[in-house]
Design an enzyme around this catalytic site. Structure first.
Site, PDB file in Angstrom:
ATOM      1  N   HIS A  86      57.849 -53.944  -9.104  1.00 23.50           N
ATOM      2  CA  HIS A  86      57.275 -53.014  -7.851  1.00 23.50           C
ATOM      3  C   HIS A  86      55.647 -52.729  -8.209  1.00 23.50           C
ATOM      4  O   HIS A  86      55.047 -52.341  -7.363  1.00 23.50           O
ATOM      5  CB  HIS A  86      58.015 -51.830  -7.544  1.00 23.50           C
ATOM      6  CG  HIS A  86      59.262 -52.155  -6.637  1.00 23.50           C
ATOM      7  ND1 HIS A  86      60.464 -52.726  -6.988  1.00 23.50           N
ATOM      8  CD2 HIS A  86      59.216 -51.924  -5.199  1.00 23.50           C
ATOM      9  CE1 HIS A  86      61.180 -52.802  -6.038  1.00 23.50           C
ATOM     10  NE2 HIS A  86      60.553 -52.420  -4.726  1.00 23.50           N
ATOM     11  N   GLU A 116      65.758 -58.932  -2.453  1.00 23.45           N
ATOM     12  CA  GLU A 116      65.651 -58.079  -3.641  1.00 23.45           C
ATOM     13  C   GLU A 116      67.043 -57.884  -4.408  1.00 23.45           C
ATOM     14  O   GLU A 116      67.212 -58.156  -5.625  1.00 23.45           O
ATOM     15  CB  GLU A 116      64.885 -56.888  -3.398  1.00 23.45           C
ATOM     16  CG  GLU A 116      63.649 -57.015  -3.155  1.00 23.45           C
ATOM     17  CD  GLU A 116      62.748 -55.664  -2.685  1.00 23.45           C
ATOM     18  OE1 GLU A 116      63.473 -54.736  -2.495  1.00 23.45           O
ATOM     19  OE2 GLU A 116      61.613 -55.912  -2.576  1.00 23.45           O
TER      20      GLU A 116
END
Length: 281
Positions: A176, A143
């Site tokens: 997300h 990420e």
């Protein structure tokens, strides 16, 4: 000495840079669903399949960044250096941001120690289960690489450092929201739909706030390892349990609240001094 991101990808248009950031985010989220798994997200089989998908997305991201930098290579900096992968200043980039983040989490750390849970937390997080690898290595590293290293080198030339710190985390926060899909697919113990969406928007908020902090760390240090170690530490700590303050007796609750305030105050006081670009070569 500032990080040299402003001279990187300077020949790409603003629209092209934003489009590439969108593509990178789409590739990352899409890679989680390349191989279908009938099991929930924490099942070892699902995690292993997602490891493979993330590897594919990282290779694709590097390829895209390499192709996009074709006109900027005359500055003499290799692509890996631009993306924060370097040895110069590595040790300070590991420890100074980590210390800064631990100061911010002073309250939760004191609470864990006071409750006698520190050893059990370390013990539970030290086993080599696939879940450990996901939470503390693969997920933070991948990420940070995609949503910080890759995207900031595209955004900073057009938006500058300050605005990029605000814009970049939005891609991270929106990415997300795919957890909503996973929760809606649950057949057992599924929360109400409105609860799922409330949790999703809350997650969007705090991941965006963390993303801004992480982006600042990358810009100030020029190192991928700085946001990576802080991301791993935050995953270890989890979101602070502020409600615990009100569950304790008045004196202990007041002292715990004081450590939260002291940690936040110390964090803001040390933020610039512990992330001076000069410290990280």
């Amino acid at each position: 000495m500032d990080f040299t991101a402003p001279v990187v990808y300077s020949k790409l248009s603003l629209s092209s840079s934003l489009f590439l950031c969108f593509v990178l985010a789409l590739l990352f989220v899409g890679s989680l669903y390349i191989w279908h798994s009938p099991h929930p997200r924490n099942h070892p089989e699902t995690i292993k399949k997602r490891f493979a998908g993330i590897l594919v997305s990282i290779v694709a991201s590097i390829t895209i960044l390499w192709a996009a930098s074709s006109e900027d290579r005359e500055d003499g900096f290799p692509l890996y250096w631009r993306l924060g992968i370097k040895l110069e200043g590595l040790v300070p980039a590991v420890f100074y941001p980590l210390i800064l983040t631990m100061v911010l989490f002073l309250g939760p750390l004191v609470m864990i120690i006071a409750d006698g849970d520190l050893y059990s937390c370390l013990e539970n997080s030290s086993h080599k289960h696939v879940l450990w690898w996901r939470n503390f290595f693969i997920a933070p590293l991948s990420e940070e690489f995609v949503f910080r290293s890759c995207m900031l080198t595209l955004l900073v030339p057009h938006f500058g450092q300050n605005w990029s710190v605000i814009i970049c985390p939005l891609f991270f926060g929106v990415a997300h929201l795919h957890h909503v899909r996973e929760q809606l697919r649950l057949k057992e113990n599924r929360p109400p739909v409105h609860v799922i969406w409330m949790n999703a928007f809350f997650q969007f908020f705090y991941t965006s706030v963390f993303g801004a902090y992480s982006a600042r760390l990358f810009i100030r240090t020029g190192h991928l390892v700085a946001p990576f170690v802080c991301h791993s530490f935050c995953n270890f700590m989890g979101f602070p349990d502020f409600g615990r303050i009100f569950e304790l007796p008045r004196v202990r609750g007041f002292l715990l609240a004081a450590t939260y305030v002291a940690g936040a105050t110390g964090f803001f006081l040390l933020l610039d001094s512990l992330t001076k670009p000069e410290l990280f070569a």
